[in-house]
Write a protein that holds these residues in place. Structure first.
Motif, PDB file in Angstrom:
ATOM      1  N   SER A  12      -2.041 -11.223  -6.118  1.00 48.98           N
ATOM      2  CA  SER A  12      -1.726  -9.881  -6.324  1.00 48.98           C
ATOM      3  C   SER A  12      -0.225  -9.510  -6.045  1.00 48.98           C
ATOM      4  O   SER A  12       0.244  -9.025  -6.991  1.00 48.98           O
ATOM      5  CB  SER A  12      -2.421  -8.890  -5.114  1.00 48.98           C
ATOM      6  OG  SER A  12      -4.013  -9.002  -5.220  1.00 48.98           O
ATOM      7  N   ALA A  13       0.208  -9.587  -4.914  1.00 47.84           N
ATOM      8  CA  ALA A  13       1.922  -9.165  -4.883  1.00 47.84           C
ATOM      9  C   ALA A  13       2.685 -10.426  -4.396  1.00 47.84           C
ATOM     10  O   ALA A  13       3.484 -10.499  -3.835  1.00 47.84           O
ATOM     11  CB  ALA A  13       1.937  -8.105  -3.762  1.00 47.84           C
ATOM     12  N   GLU A  14       2.195 -11.732  -4.442  1.00 42.01           N
ATOM     13  CA  GLU A  14       2.675 -12.797  -4.267  1.00 42.01           C
ATOM     14  C   GLU A  14       4.266 -13.098  -4.883  1.00 42.01           C
ATOM     15  O   GLU A  14       5.024 -13.830  -4.292  1.00 42.01           O
ATOM     16  CB  GLU A  14       1.883 -14.278  -4.388  1.00 42.01           C
ATOM     17  CG  GLU A  14       1.968 -14.602  -5.992  1.00 42.01           C
ATOM     18  CD  GLU A  14       0.581 -13.809  -7.015  1.00 42.01           C
ATOM     19  OE1 GLU A  14       0.340 -14.377  -7.727  1.00 42.01           O
ATOM     20  OE2 GLU A  14       0.249 -12.977  -6.338  1.00 42.01           O
ATOM     21  N   ASP A  15       4.656 -12.485  -5.759  1.00 43.41           N
ATOM     22  CA  ASP A  15       5.906 -12.592  -6.624  1.00 43.41           C
ATOM     23  C   ASP A  15       6.885 -11.753  -5.577  1.00 43.41           C
ATOM     24  O   ASP A  15       7.928 -11.783  -5.747  1.00 43.41           O
ATOM     25  CB  ASP A  15       6.191 -11.857  -7.914  1.00 43.41           C
ATOM     26  CG  ASP A  15       5.275 -10.632  -8.057  1.00 43.41           C
ATOM     27  OD1 ASP A  15       4.221 -10.091  -7.546  1.00 43.41           O
ATOM     28  OD2 ASP A  15       5.508  -9.670  -8.907  1.00 43.41           O
ATOM     29  N   TRP A 164       0.076  -1.232  -8.052  1.00 41.24           N
ATOM     30  CA  TRP A 164       0.866  -0.022  -7.631  1.00 41.24           C
ATOM     31  C   TRP A 164       2.375  -0.059  -7.751  1.00 41.24           C
ATOM     32  O   TRP A 164       2.806  -1.278  -7.645  1.00 41.24           O
ATOM     33  CB  TRP A 164       0.527   0.374  -6.179  1.00 41.24           C
ATOM     34  CG  TRP A 164      -0.631   1.402  -5.973  1.00 41.24           C
ATOM     35  CD1 TRP A 164      -1.823   1.512  -6.692  1.00 41.24           C
ATOM     36  CD2 TRP A 164      -0.812   2.034  -4.836  1.00 41.24           C
ATOM     37  NE1 TRP A 164      -2.557   2.448  -6.160  1.00 41.24           N
ATOM     38  CE2 TRP A 164      -2.166   2.728  -5.054  1.00 41.24           C
ATOM     39  CE3 TRP A 164      -0.098   2.474  -3.816  1.00 41.24           C
ATOM     40  CZ2 TRP A 164      -2.641   3.876  -4.235  1.00 41.24           C
ATOM     41  CZ3 TRP A 164      -0.524   3.372  -2.918  1.00 41.24           C
ATOM     42  CH2 TRP A 164      -1.721   4.220  -2.940  1.00 41.24           C
ATOM     43  N   GLY A 165       3.091   1.002  -8.185  1.00 36.27           N
ATOM     44  CA  GLY A 165       4.652   0.726  -8.459  1.00 36.27           C
ATOM     45  C   GLY A 165       5.260   1.670  -7.300  1.00 36.27           C
ATOM     46  O   GLY A 165       4.538   2.120  -6.378  1.00 36.27           O
ATOM     47  N   GLU A 166       6.455   1.780  -7.420  1.00 31.18           N
ATOM     48  CA  GLU A 166       7.274   2.349  -6.470  1.00 31.18           C
ATOM     49  C   GLU A 166       6.834   3.955  -6.110  1.00 31.18           C
ATOM     50  O   GLU A 166       6.744   4.273  -5.081  1.00 31.18           O
ATOM     51  CB  GLU A 166       8.940   2.402  -6.728  1.00 31.18           C
ATOM     52  CG  GLU A 166       9.748   3.019  -5.695  1.00 31.18           C
ATOM     53  CD  GLU A 166      11.120   3.080  -6.218  1.00 31.18           C
ATOM     54  OE1 GLU A 166      12.014   2.948  -5.303  1.00 31.18           O
ATOM     55  OE2 GLU A 166      11.387   3.067  -7.430  1.00 31.18           O
ATOM     56  N   GLU A 167       6.381   4.672  -7.331  1.00 26.78           N
ATOM     57  CA  GLU A 167       6.172   6.121  -7.090  1.00 26.78           C
ATOM     58  C   GLU A 167       4.936   6.171  -6.082  1.00 26.78           C
ATOM     59  O   GLU A 167       4.852   7.070  -5.243  1.00 26.78           O
ATOM     60  CB  GLU A 167       5.895   6.559  -8.650  1.00 26.78           C
ATOM     61  CG  GLU A 167       5.409   8.242  -8.300  1.00 26.78           C
ATOM     62  CD  GLU A 167       4.989   8.726  -9.895  1.00 26.78           C
ATOM     63  OE1 GLU A 167       4.559   9.771  -9.908  1.00 26.78           O
ATOM     64  OE2 GLU A 167       5.621   7.958 -10.738  1.00 26.78           O
ATOM     65  N   HIS A 192       3.057  -4.562  -3.804  1.00 30.95           N
ATOM     66  CA  HIS A 192       4.364  -5.034  -3.952  1.00 30.95           C
ATOM     67  C   HIS A 192       5.333  -3.738  -3.284  1.00 30.95           C
ATOM     68  O   HIS A 192       5.158  -2.557  -3.399  1.00 30.95           O
ATOM     69  CB  HIS A 192       4.673  -4.714  -5.425  1.00 30.95           C
ATOM     70  CG  HIS A 192       4.202  -5.854  -6.274  1.00 30.95           C
ATOM     71  ND1 HIS A 192       2.812  -5.554  -6.748  1.00 30.95           N
ATOM     72  CD2 HIS A 192       4.451  -7.067  -6.482  1.00 30.95           C
ATOM     73  CE1 HIS A 192       2.341  -6.721  -7.555  1.00 30.95           C
ATOM     74  NE2 HIS A 192       3.339  -7.520  -7.506  1.00 30.95           N
ATOM     75  N   THR A 193       6.085  -4.504  -2.410  1.00 32.68           N
ATOM     76  CA  THR A 193       7.217  -3.579  -1.593  1.00 32.68           C
ATOM     77  C   THR A 193       8.344  -4.212  -1.653  1.00 32.68           C
ATOM     78  O   THR A 193       9.428  -3.423  -1.013  1.00 32.68           O
ATOM     79  CB  THR A 193       6.590  -3.163  -0.261  1.00 32.68           C
ATOM     80  OG1 THR A 193       6.256  -4.609   0.432  1.00 32.68           O
ATOM     81  CG2 THR A 193       5.267  -2.595  -0.219  1.00 32.68           C
ATOM     82  N   ALA A 194       8.947  -5.430  -1.873  1.00 34.33           N
ATOM     83  CA  ALA A 194       9.983  -6.093  -1.639  1.00 34.33           C
ATOM     84  C   ALA A 194      11.142  -5.375  -2.210  1.00 34.33           C
ATOM     85  O   ALA A 194      12.409  -5.457  -1.535  1.00 34.33           O
ATOM     86  CB  ALA A 194       9.893  -7.507  -2.312  1.00 34.33           C
ATOM     87  N   THR A 195      11.126  -4.890  -3.245  1.00 32.94           N
ATOM     88  CA  THR A 195      12.030  -4.143  -3.827  1.00 32.94           C
ATOM     89  C   THR A 195      12.309  -2.715  -3.620  1.00 32.94           C
ATOM     90  O   THR A 195      13.090  -2.035  -3.988  1.00 32.94           O
ATOM     91  CB  THR A 195      11.931  -4.190  -5.464  1.00 32.94           C
ATOM     92  OG1 THR A 195      10.851  -3.866  -6.010  1.00 32.94           O
ATOM     93  CG2 THR A 195      12.070  -5.756  -6.072  1.00 32.94           C
ATOM     94  N   HIS A 196      11.033  -1.891  -2.839  1.00 30.60           N
ATOM     95  CA  HIS A 196      11.276  -0.663  -2.467  1.00 30.60           C
ATOM     96  C   HIS A 196      11.629  -0.284  -1.295  1.00 30.60           C
ATOM     97  O   HIS A 196      11.821   0.864  -0.829  1.00 30.60           O
ATOM     98  CB  HIS A 196       9.641  -0.387  -2.458  1.00 30.60           C
ATOM     99  CG  HIS A 196       9.052  -0.599  -3.857  1.00 30.60           C
ATOM    100  ND1 HIS A 196       9.680  -0.605  -5.169  1.00 30.60           N
ATOM    101  CD2 HIS A 196       7.576  -0.885  -4.274  1.00 30.60           C
ATOM    102  CE1 HIS A 196       9.015  -0.834  -6.108  1.00 30.60           C
ATOM    103  NE2 HIS A 196       7.512  -1.130  -5.799  1.00 30.60           N
ATOM    104  N   ILE A 197      11.998  -1.295  -0.391  1.00 34.39           N
ATOM    105  CA  ILE A 197      12.066  -1.125   1.124  1.00 34.39           C
ATOM    106  C   ILE A 197      13.234   0.000   1.041  1.00 34.39           C
ATOM    107  O   ILE A 197      13.250   0.967   2.170  1.00 34.39           O
ATOM    108  CB  ILE A 197      12.285  -2.271   1.949  1.00 34.39           C
ATOM    109  CG1 ILE A 197      10.994  -2.990   1.939  1.00 34.39           C
ATOM    110  CG2 ILE A 197      12.610  -2.049   3.310  1.00 34.39           C
ATOM    111  CD1 ILE A 197      10.983  -4.433   2.573  1.00 34.39           C
ATOM    112  N   ASN A 212       4.453  -7.778   3.287  1.00 32.47           N
ATOM    113  CA  ASN A 212       5.343  -9.177   2.857  1.00 32.47           C
ATOM    114  C   ASN A 212       6.606  -9.209   3.748  1.00 32.47           C
ATOM    115  O   ASN A 212       7.042 -10.421   4.087  1.00 32.47           O
ATOM    116  CB  ASN A 212       5.348  -9.236   1.595  1.00 32.47           C
ATOM    117  CG  ASN A 212       3.940  -9.343   0.809  1.00 32.47           C
ATOM    118  OD1 ASN A 212       3.037 -10.029   1.081  1.00 32.47           O
ATOM    119  ND2 ASN A 212       3.630  -8.670  -0.267  1.00 32.47           N
ATOM    120  N   GLN A 213       7.195  -8.235   3.959  1.00 25.91           N
ATOM    121  CA  GLN A 213       8.530  -7.995   4.545  1.00 25.91           C
ATOM    122  C   GLN A 213       8.287  -8.727   6.058  1.00 25.91           C
ATOM    123  O   GLN A 213       9.121  -9.681   6.429  1.00 25.91           O
ATOM    124  CB  GLN A 213       9.034  -6.999   4.514  1.00 25.91           C
ATOM    125  CG  GLN A 213      10.184  -6.735   5.322  1.00 25.91           C
ATOM    126  CD  GLN A 213      10.112  -5.186   6.114  1.00 25.91           C
ATOM    127  OE1 GLN A 213       9.276  -4.584   6.457  1.00 25.91           O
ATOM    128  NE2 GLN A 213      11.284  -4.809   6.230  1.00 25.91           N
TER     129      GLN A 213
END
Length: 244
Positions: A12-15, A164-167, A192-197, A212-213
């Motif tokens: 799912s969000a392993e990237d 899901w994206g950042e929004e 996915h959250t790594a780039t949104h923190i 994931n963080q």
């Protein structure tokens, strides 16, 4: 080189993991092994089976040992807290014995991370249905964390969460936040959250802990490593969050 091992359910969000490895900018390698997710559903019965000792034992811990991993984290929040505090402890004890290295899970990572940043009172922004989100809040309370507010998004499958994206992530975090919360927690490793923190912390004006963080931070903690990486949020830096 410090090698860290992760058992990640499905795809799912392993990237987030190679992205976090890049953001750490250090001599750290993140090795991800995928476990069989079984039934993709945020239902208690499916989650209990997903994190069963038998399933984790067959998940590829030998592969992590051969890769030189120094610690392993079961990178699934719902598949750990659904067992309750004692059951989750037994889960990681069994994993540690099977893997032959220090072990933990994302659920315990949240408790340890919240205490690390001094957030004794938190708000929970969960993608899960309300009953599952409530079990996560119960787990946090068992770990000594006060939960002020819980907002569940009612999503059943990890596959949907992964789209899901950042929004959407920002909207859920805003809805869940409480003025008295020292941090907002987003507990799903399928998100996915790594780039949104940084955006999340700027928007809310407080630390944000994401699944994931904290999972990566927990693996580092098990190996006595501390890494300063401001792009991964307050948890990875001693710099204070500026209130806006």
């Amino acid at each position: 080189m410090t090698a860290l091992g992760f058992l990640y359910p499905g795809h799912s969000a392993e990237d987030d993991y190679p992205r976090i490895e890049q953001l750490l900018g250090s001599d750290i390698r993140l090795d991800v092994v995928h476990t069989d997710i079984g039934t993709d559903a945020h239902r208690v019965d499916a989650l209990l089976e997903m994190g069963s000792a038998e399933r984790l034992a067959a998940a590829g811990v030998e592969e992590l040992r051969m890769s030189g991993a120094e610690s392993v984290v079961w990178a699934c929040t719902s598949g750990s807290f659904v067992h309750g505090w004692e059951g989750a402890q037994e889960q990681v004890r069994t994993l540690a014995v099977t893997a032959g290295m220090p072990a933990s899970s994302t659920s315990f990572a949240f408790v340890h991370a919240a205490k690390e940043i001094g957030a004794g009172r938190v708000a929970v922004a969960a993608t899960y249905p309300d009953d599952v989100a409530g079990l996560f809040a119960d787990f946090l309370r068992a770990g000594g964390i006060e939960v002020l507010q819980v907002r569940g998004a009612g999503i059943i499958t990890a596959a949907e969460v992964g789209t899901w994206g950042e929004e959407e992530v920002l909207a859920l975090a805003r809805q869940a936040d409480s003025p008295d919360a020292g941090a907002v927690l987003l507990p799903d490793t399928a998100l996915h959250t790594a780039t949104h923190i940084p955006a999340l912390e700027k928007e809310l004006g407080k630390p944000v802990l994401t699944a994931n963080q904290v999972t990566v931070w927990e693996a580092l903690r098990l190996t006595d490593r501390r890494v300063n990486a401001p792009s991964l949020g307050a948890l990875f830096t001693r710099e204070p969050i500026v209130q806006v």
